[in-house]
Scaffold this motif. Structure first.
Motif, PDB file in Angstrom:
ATOM      1  N   ILE A 265     -64.777  37.305  -9.694  1.00 25.90           N
ATOM      2  CA  ILE A 265     -64.555  35.901  -9.358  1.00 25.90           C
ATOM      3  C   ILE A 265     -65.826  35.100  -9.601  1.00 25.90           C
ATOM      4  O   ILE A 265     -65.782  33.990 -10.155  1.00 25.90           O
ATOM      5  CB  ILE A 265     -64.098  35.781  -7.893  1.00 25.90           C
ATOM      6  N   LEU A 266     -66.948  35.644  -9.204  1.00 25.20           N
ATOM      7  CA  LEU A 266     -68.200  34.911  -9.379  1.00 25.20           C
ATOM      8  C   LEU A 266     -68.528  34.714 -10.853  1.00 25.20           C
ATOM      9  O   LEU A 266     -69.054  33.661 -11.240  1.00 25.20           O
ATOM     10  CB  LEU A 266     -69.333  35.663  -8.682  1.00 25.20           C
ATOM     11  N   SER A 267     -68.216  35.703 -11.661  1.00 27.15           N
ATOM     12  CA  SER A 267     -68.503  35.532 -13.087  1.00 27.15           C
ATOM     13  C   SER A 267     -67.622  34.431 -13.670  1.00 27.15           C
ATOM     14  O   SER A 267     -68.072  33.670 -14.537  1.00 27.15           O
ATOM     15  CB  SER A 267     -68.286  36.854 -13.826  1.00 27.15           C
ATOM     16  N   LYS A 268     -66.407  34.323 -13.185  1.00 23.08           N
ATOM     17  CA  LYS A 268     -65.543  33.249 -13.681  1.00 23.08           C
ATOM     18  C   LYS A 268     -65.967  31.897 -13.131  1.00 23.08           C
ATOM     19  O   LYS A 268     -65.866  30.881 -13.818  1.00 23.08           O
ATOM     20  CB  LYS A 268     -64.092  33.545 -13.293  1.00 23.08           C
ATOM     21  N   ILE A 269     -66.450  31.893 -11.888  1.00 20.38           N
ATOM     22  CA  ILE A 269     -66.970  30.636 -11.337  1.00 20.38           C
ATOM     23  C   ILE A 269     -68.196  30.190 -12.123  1.00 20.38           C
ATOM     24  O   ILE A 269     -68.359  29.002 -12.429  1.00 20.38           O
ATOM     25  CB  ILE A 269     -67.300  30.806  -9.849  1.00 20.38           C
ATOM     26  N   ASN A 270     -69.044  31.157 -12.456  1.00 23.00           N
ATOM     27  CA  ASN A 270     -70.239  30.813 -13.212  1.00 23.00           C
ATOM     28  C   ASN A 270     -69.914  30.331 -14.619  1.00 23.00           C
ATOM     29  O   ASN A 270     -70.759  29.726 -15.276  1.00 23.00           O
ATOM     30  CB  ASN A 270     -71.175  32.025 -13.301  1.00 23.00           C
TER      31      ASN A 270
ATOM     32  N   ASP B 141     -66.146  34.980 -20.038  1.00 18.11           N
ATOM     33  CA  ASP B 141     -65.155  34.045 -20.563  1.00 18.11           C
ATOM     34  C   ASP B 141     -63.940  34.031 -19.654  1.00 18.11           C
ATOM     35  O   ASP B 141     -63.366  35.057 -19.344  1.00 18.11           O
ATOM     36  CB  ASP B 141     -64.739  34.455 -21.976  1.00 18.11           C
ATOM     37  N   TYR B 142     -63.573  32.883 -19.235  1.00 18.74           N
ATOM     38  CA  TYR B 142     -62.445  32.756 -18.320  1.00 18.74           C
ATOM     39  C   TYR B 142     -61.144  32.872 -19.099  1.00 18.74           C
ATOM     40  O   TYR B 142     -60.989  32.325 -20.176  1.00 18.74           O
ATOM     41  CB  TYR B 142     -62.513  31.403 -17.613  1.00 18.74           C
ATOM     42  N   ALA B 143     -60.209  33.610 -18.557  1.00 18.43           N
ATOM     43  CA  ALA B 143     -58.906  33.788 -19.196  1.00 18.43           C
ATOM     44  C   ALA B 143     -57.833  33.486 -18.166  1.00 18.43           C
ATOM     45  O   ALA B 143     -57.835  34.054 -17.078  1.00 18.43           O
ATOM     46  CB  ALA B 143     -58.745  35.207 -19.718  1.00 18.43           C
ATOM     47  N   PHE B 144     -56.960  32.578 -18.506  1.00 18.84           N
ATOM     48  CA  PHE B 144     -55.846  32.207 -17.646  1.00 18.84           C
ATOM     49  C   PHE B 144     -54.658  33.071 -18.028  1.00 18.84           C
ATOM     50  O   PHE B 144     -54.041  32.868 -19.060  1.00 18.84           O
ATOM     51  CB  PHE B 144     -55.550  30.719 -17.814  1.00 18.84           C
ATOM     52  N   THR B 145     -54.364  34.040 -17.187  1.00 12.94           N
ATOM     53  CA  THR B 145     -53.295  34.977 -17.507  1.00 12.94           C
ATOM     54  C   THR B 145     -52.131  34.800 -16.550  1.00 12.94           C
ATOM     55  O   THR B 145     -52.307  34.430 -15.389  1.00 12.94           O
ATOM     56  CB  THR B 145     -53.786  36.431 -17.428  1.00 12.94           C
ATOM     57  N   ILE B 146     -50.962  35.056 -17.062  1.00 17.30           N
ATOM     58  CA  ILE B 146     -49.742  35.031 -16.267  1.00 17.30           C
ATOM     59  C   ILE B 146     -49.138  36.427 -16.325  1.00 17.30           C
ATOM     60  O   ILE B 146     -48.772  36.902 -17.401  1.00 17.30           O
ATOM     61  CB  ILE B 146     -48.743  33.994 -16.804  1.00 17.30           C
ATOM     62  N   ASP B 147     -49.077  37.090 -15.213  1.00 14.07           N
ATOM     63  CA  ASP B 147     -48.551  38.450 -15.153  1.00 14.07           C
ATOM     64  C   ASP B 147     -47.439  38.493 -14.115  1.00 14.07           C
ATOM     65  O   ASP B 147     -47.683  38.286 -12.933  1.00 14.07           O
ATOM     66  CB  ASP B 147     -49.646  39.454 -14.790  1.00 14.07           C
ATOM     67  N   LEU B 148     -46.230  38.734 -14.593  1.00 15.51           N
ATOM     68  CA  LEU B 148     -45.090  38.863 -13.702  1.00 15.51           C
ATOM     69  C   LEU B 148     -44.374  40.159 -14.031  1.00 15.51           C
ATOM     70  O   LEU B 148     -44.149  40.461 -15.197  1.00 15.51           O
ATOM     71  CB  LEU B 148     -44.125  37.689 -13.857  1.00 15.51           C
ATOM     72  N   GLU B 149     -44.051  40.905 -13.023  1.00 13.47           N
ATOM     73  CA  GLU B 149     -43.316  42.144 -13.238  1.00 13.47           C
ATOM     74  C   GLU B 149     -42.155  42.191 -12.260  1.00 13.47           C
ATOM     75  O   GLU B 149     -42.351  42.105 -11.050  1.00 13.47           O
ATOM     76  CB  GLU B 149     -44.225  43.356 -13.029  1.00 13.47           C
TER      77      GLU B 149
END
Lengths: 84, 470
Positions: A43-48, B418-426
């Motif tokens: 979480i912190l890495s994504k916040i950063n 790198d932020y990744a916006f993921t959608i995971d539904l099972e």
């Protein structure tokens, strides 16, 4: 000669170290060092990624050093009466 | 106009009827409760009629309300349809949003063999005075063994219930299972049995000795009510060896506690029981020894404490750099610091008296030289500041505050990823694993980071003015 001199000074350093350690042990331990953020690294890495906290820390430390040097310089300038 | 309406009781009663009818139509159209509109309609009409009768007006009956309803139903329904169309109107907003946000999720996978399509009809609760719920399901099954004999057990809230035997010939199967009021999670399992003969009983008890479970089909009916029935002690495990429940006592007793998914069937009709694979640990009983033999009668260069000691133990003699001869059985201590490039001797040599004297004089002069050189050698002036480093003043309370403050802030300082916006539904029937592409927003994210950093710097500058009073 230098060896003997070195041994003498080393003894003095050891005595000072022991004395300061004894005095330091009188004070209590820090109550603020129980922070553990190891479980939030993802979480912190994504916040950063959005808020550059690690950059803020670096800038802040540099700023503190600059302020410290400023104060030391001002103290020295007052001592030599360069400023009031 | 309001006063005119209030004074005219007939108009007022008609308006009340219209409001009751409107609310009933609205509720009926939105399908909240099939009988609520009737209750509201007749109840409301009864209340209105009773009130009007109490006021002396008996000429307004529910029949009059029916007439009003029929007259206004068309207009009210059109109004309700208009209300329903409002959510659809929000679709125009999609035109102003990036297309990648509104693209259909392609990462959709369908799980399971059966049932792909099924229908459920749940009768209304209040129709059954005993509070039972009848779940009827119509599915298509294709038997893997082409025998088409199915024994149905139902797993509800982690307990099994016997639904009996159903025979069919690879056609649509219709069955009814009754669960008790309070069943919370109904999970229907159909065990496809493999028969070697056709003898069986239809009493719900043991059917045939050779019936083996082959496939398991799961139908997730979702959370409904709680249940409290447990009839059997035969454990059933899934393909991972995890205990998942106990089927009812009337289930076939030859449902083995093994995997029953893709259960193999041999040519002779027998089945292979697949037990969880176990691996025996490999143990090494012999530990290879790292040995080295050094022939005694050769002259080699030894390097290292072990090599030297080994040579000495094997009956050899070595000569150190300073000429010292060390015979067999002795040891050389502190090898790495003082003794390098030692050469072996084939045998301990005898040194003459003069040579001994000369060697002694040389060693004495060498010692004096070392002593004098050490006396004036600046390199011997070596200080160790470890006692001062061990003070650890920054861990003690009054002096630890700035360090702990910086440490607290540093806990949040982690290398960014790198932020990744993921959608995971099972779910039981489908899975979605989709990653939203943030590339179109890269510049915006970068600009946001710049603004945040600039804001932080501005705050520091404003604080600096306060500190240095400039």
């Amino acid at each position: 000669m230098f060896y003997i001199l070195g041994q003498l000074i080393q003894k003095i350093i050891d005595i000072i170290g022991v004395a300061l350690t004894t005095i330091t042990n009188i004070f209590p331990d820090s109550p603020f060092n129980y922070i553990d953020a190891s479980g939030f690294s993802d979480i912190l890495s994504k916040i950063n990624y959005f808020v550059l906290i690690y950059t803020f820390v670096a800038i802040g430390e540099t700023w503190l050093i600059a302020i410290t040097f400023y104060y030391l310089g001002s103290i020295f300038a007052r001592w030599i009466k360069a400023i009031e | 106009m309001i006063l005119l309406i209030a004074r005219n009781r007939k108009i007022l009663s008609i308006i009340l009827c219209i409001l009751i009818i409107f609310s009933s139509v609205l509720i009926n159209t939105l399908q909240v409760n099939a009988y609520a509109p009737a209750m509201i309609y007749y109840g409301g009409a009864a209340v209105v009629a009773g009130a009007l009768a109490a006021m002396g007006y008996s000429n307004l009956t529910p029949t009059d309300c029916d007439n009003v309803y029929n007259a206004l139903s068309t207009g009210v329904k059109d109004f309700i349809d208009g209300l329903k169309a409002i959510p659809a109107g929000l679709g125009f907003a999609k035109m102003f949003l990036p297309s990648n946000l509104m693209s259909e999720i392609q990462d959709l996978t369908i799980n399971g063999e059966l049932p792909i399509q099924t229908s459920f009809n749940i009768d209304e609760f209040y129709k059954n005075p005993e509070h039972y719920h009848y779940f009827t399901d119509s599915i298509s099954l294709v038997s893997a063994d082409l025998q088409s004999d199915y024994y149905i057990i139902v797993l509800s809230n982690n307990t099994w219930h016997d639904a009996g035997l159903v025979q069919t010939n690879n056609i649509n199967m219709y069955f009814t299972y009754r669960t008790w009021a309070g069943a919370k999670y109904l999970d229907l399992h159909i065990i496809d049995g493999y028969y070697t003969n056709t003898q069986y009983t239809q009493s719900g008890n043991i059917i045939d000795e050779s019936m083996k479970p082959i496939t398991k089909h799961t139908i997730n009916t979702g959370s409904i009510y709680d249940t409290n029935i447990n009839l059997s002690s035969i454990p059933i495990y899934d393909e991972n060896g995890t205990l998942i429940g106990y089927p009812p006592g009337s289930a076939p007793t030859y449902i083995y506690n093994n995997y029953y998914s893709n259960y193999p069937v041999n040519s002779d009709g027998s089945t292979t029981i697949m037990l969880p694979a176990t691996s025996n640990p490999i143990t090494n009983t012999t530990i290879p020894l790292d040995t080295e033999t050094i022939p005694i009668n050769t002259q080699t260069v030894l390097d290292g404490q072990i090599a030297v000691d080994t040579y000495l133990d094997n009956g050899g003699a070595i000569v150190l750099e300073d000429g010292t001869v060390i015979g067999e059985g002795n040891t050389v201590n502190d090898w790495t610091t003082t003794n390098q490039n030692v050469k072996t001797a084939t045998e301990a040599t005898e040194i003459g008296l003069i040579e001994t004297l000369i060697t002694t004089i040389i060693s004495t002069l060498t010692g004096i030289k070392t002593l004098v050189s050490d006396f004036v050698n600046v390199r011997t002036f070596d200080l160790d500041f470890t006692p001062l480093k061990n003070i650890q003043l920054h861990t003690k309370f009054p002096f630890c505050i700035p360090f702990d403050f910086i440490g607290m802030i540093s806990e949040f300082a982690v290398s960014p990823s790198d932020y990744a916006f993921t959608i995971d539904l099972e779910t039981s029937y489908f899975e979605i694993h989709h990653t939203v592409d943030l590339q179109p927003y890269y510049i915006a994210i970068q600009f946001f980071r710049l603004i945040v950093t600039a804001t932080f710097i501005f705050i520091l500058i404003s604080k600096t003015r306060d500190l240095i009073k400039w």
